[in-house]
Design an enzyme around this catalytic site. Structure first.
Site, PDB file in Angstrom:
ATOM      1  N   SER A  70      -2.033  -4.223   0.745  1.00 14.14           N
ATOM      2  CA  SER A  70      -1.425  -4.550   2.039  1.00 14.14           C
ATOM      3  C   SER A  70      -0.846  -5.964   2.048  1.00 14.14           C
ATOM      4  CB  SER A  70      -2.447  -4.401   3.171  1.00 14.14           C
ATOM      5  OG  SER A  70      -1.808  -4.243   4.424  1.00 14.14           O
ATOM      6  N   SER A  77      -1.060  -3.205  10.077  1.00 11.65           N
ATOM      7  CA  SER A  77      -0.454  -2.915   8.771  1.00 11.65           C
ATOM      8  C   SER A  77      -0.171  -1.444   8.512  1.00 11.65           C
ATOM      9  CB  SER A  77      -1.328  -3.471   7.638  1.00 11.65           C
ATOM     10  OG  SER A  77      -1.129  -4.854   7.506  1.00 11.65           O
ATOM     11  N   LYS A 131       3.329  -0.616   7.466  1.00 13.14           N
ATOM     12  CA  LYS A 131       3.856  -0.599   6.099  1.00 13.14           C
ATOM     13  C   LYS A 131       4.225   0.815   5.638  1.00 13.14           C
ATOM     14  CE  LYS A 131       1.639  -4.899   4.571  1.00 13.14           C
ATOM     15  NZ  LYS A 131       0.905  -5.342   5.766  1.00 13.14           N
ATOM     16  N   LYS A 150      -3.210   4.373   4.865  1.00 22.88           N
ATOM     17  CA  LYS A 150      -2.972   2.960   5.190  1.00 22.88           C
ATOM     18  C   LYS A 150      -3.888   2.464   6.297  1.00 22.88           C
ATOM     19  CE  LYS A 150      -1.073  -0.790   4.210  1.00 22.88           C
ATOM     20  NZ  LYS A 150      -2.401  -1.370   4.539  1.00 22.88           N
TER      21      LYS A 150
END
Length: 436
Positions: free
Chosen positions: A113, A49, A52, A238
């Site tokens: 997320s 993730s 992202k 992140k």
């Protein structure tokens, strides 16, 4: 040229002081992108993730350019609706007939997320996730990233799309990048769109608060000061986890005017096991090292004159020399006590000087004639993520005064003087030759 010459080195002291337990890792200065530590930073690994961050970049860019509005509403496609119902994945459930503002989808993506919310954003920007993936790879190239491949917008394994993954990508593929590429993306994201930090640093938020669909979103970055592994100054960026990528995290923290960015990929604990705690522990190692051992120093003051290069010869001017100095100061993050180990180097603009190194009048005060860059005295290389970042530690050199062009009569008399000077020099040389 300076960027390429100075790229690729690992500071030996950082390598000795740190033992980051991850397949790939990197630590950089958040303002300039100066690399302070790296481990297998060019190995291509799963990012999960952390993907992202690229979706965030493209969204923030689209909003800035007026192509997308925060208040714009979106109704889920079949793919987005079905994906949002998978609670074994990170998601906020969406209604098939619901209307969702881009702002709340963005917050679900950046804080929680949420994968379906991310795919929704991809569809808004690209028209389809397939087209958006092309945009992701194109933007990566534009930003100067190396060692990357995007196959979807979310960071999931394509198998989680149950046959609806983006066209042209493999059914079992995942996004991959090197730690250096991830750090470069993060560097661009927080410097090009600093407001991303406001959302990334939100510890918790209620999605659709006040409705039957409300759901609590706790930020997966448990190093935010209010959360489980709270770290002073941590405000982004992140996390990412899949079986393929392991436990990953791109962190950023700021204290005392210094900002650092870290990346760990497939982080593990001392026993070799991965986990949420492992990625935060390894991040903490790098952050502690950076804040304890580095300080931001003024290496060159404003109006600094490089030794033996305080003036530049001038032709066709009322004066034969012009004073030069730096337009502003140069600040750079350096190891404590090592400020003295750097030296300023003057580089004159080849377009402004002739083959003899002379400037041509008229010259205006404040006119750029070159730049000063910083170079280690011991010849040790310094690595930066980007050329733009490296330019933050160089400064323009400008003329400190006006030099007017001499009038035609003065120029003519100088020409005559130079002519007879050359003649006399030739005669003198001939006479000397007779008596050898």
């Amino acid at each position: 040229m300076f960027f390429s010459l100075f790229a690729g080195a690992i500071p030996a002291k950082a390598e000795a002081a740190l033992n980051v337990n991850a397949d790939g890792a990197i630590l950089v200065d958040g303002e300039t992108g100066k690399v302070l530590y790296e481990k297998n930073a060019d190995s291509v690994l799963g990012i999960a993730s952390m993907t992202k961050m690229m979706t965030e970049y493209l969204l923030l860019d689209a909003v800035k350019k007026g192509k997308v509005k925060w208040t714009q509403e979106y109704t889920p496609s079949e793919l987005v609706y079905e994906n949002s119902q998978h609670r074994d994945l990170s998601n906020v459930p969406l209604r098939a007939d619901g209307k969702y503002k881009i702002r709340e989808l963005y917050e679900a993506m950046a804080i929680y997320s949420a994968n379906a919310a991310t795919i929704a954003i991809a569809e808004v920007i690209g028209g389809s996730e397939t087209n958006f993936v092309k945009m992701m790879n194109a933007k990566a190239k534009e930003l100067g990233l190396k060692d990357y491949k995007f196959v979807n917008s979310s960071g999931l394994n394509n198998r989680d799309y149950h046959g609806q993954h983006p066209q042209g990508t493999g059914a079992e593929e995942e996004n991959v990048m090197s730690s250096r590429a991830v750090a470069t993306l993060a560097f661009h994201l927080i410097n090009d769109f600093p407001d991303v930090i406001k959302t990334a640093s939100t510890p918790r938020k209620i999605f659709r608060e006040g409705t039957d669909d409300q759901i609590k979103m706790d930020n997966w970055n448990w190093m935010l000061p209010e959360l489980t592994y709270g770290y002073q100054g941590m405000d982004g960026l992140k996390t990412g986890t899949t079986d393929f990528a392991g436990y990953c995290f791109t962190g950023t923290a700021t204290r005392d005017g210094k900002r650092f960015i870290t990346v760990v990929q497939n982080a593990k604990d001392a026993s070799g096991q991965g986990g949420y705690k492992a990625r935060f522990d390894e991040t903490r190692k790098m952050m502690d090292y950076a804040f304890s051992n580095y300080s931001k120093e003024e290496l060159v003051p404003k109006h600094y004159q490089v030794k033996d290069h305080k003036t530049v010869p001038v032709i066709k001017g009322k004066e034969n020399l012009v004073k030069i100095y730096t337009k502003s100061a140069i600040d750079m993050v350096v190891l404590n006590g090592e400020k003295k180990n750097y030296k300023p180097v003057l580089v004159l603009d080849k377009k402004k000087i002739n083959k003899k190194g002379e400037l041509t009048a008229p010259i205006k005060k404040g006119e750029k004639v070159g730049y000063v860059m910083i170079e280690p005295k011991n010849g040790e290389k310094v690595s930066f993520l980007t050329e733009e970042g490296q330019k933050k530690v160089q400064v323009d050199v400008v003329a400190a005064q006006d030099v007017e062009k001499a009038n035609w009569f003065v120029l003519m008399m100088r020409g005559i003087g130079n002519f007879f000077g050359d003649v006399w020099h030739g005669i003198s040389s001939t006479v000397k030759g007779w008596f050898k």
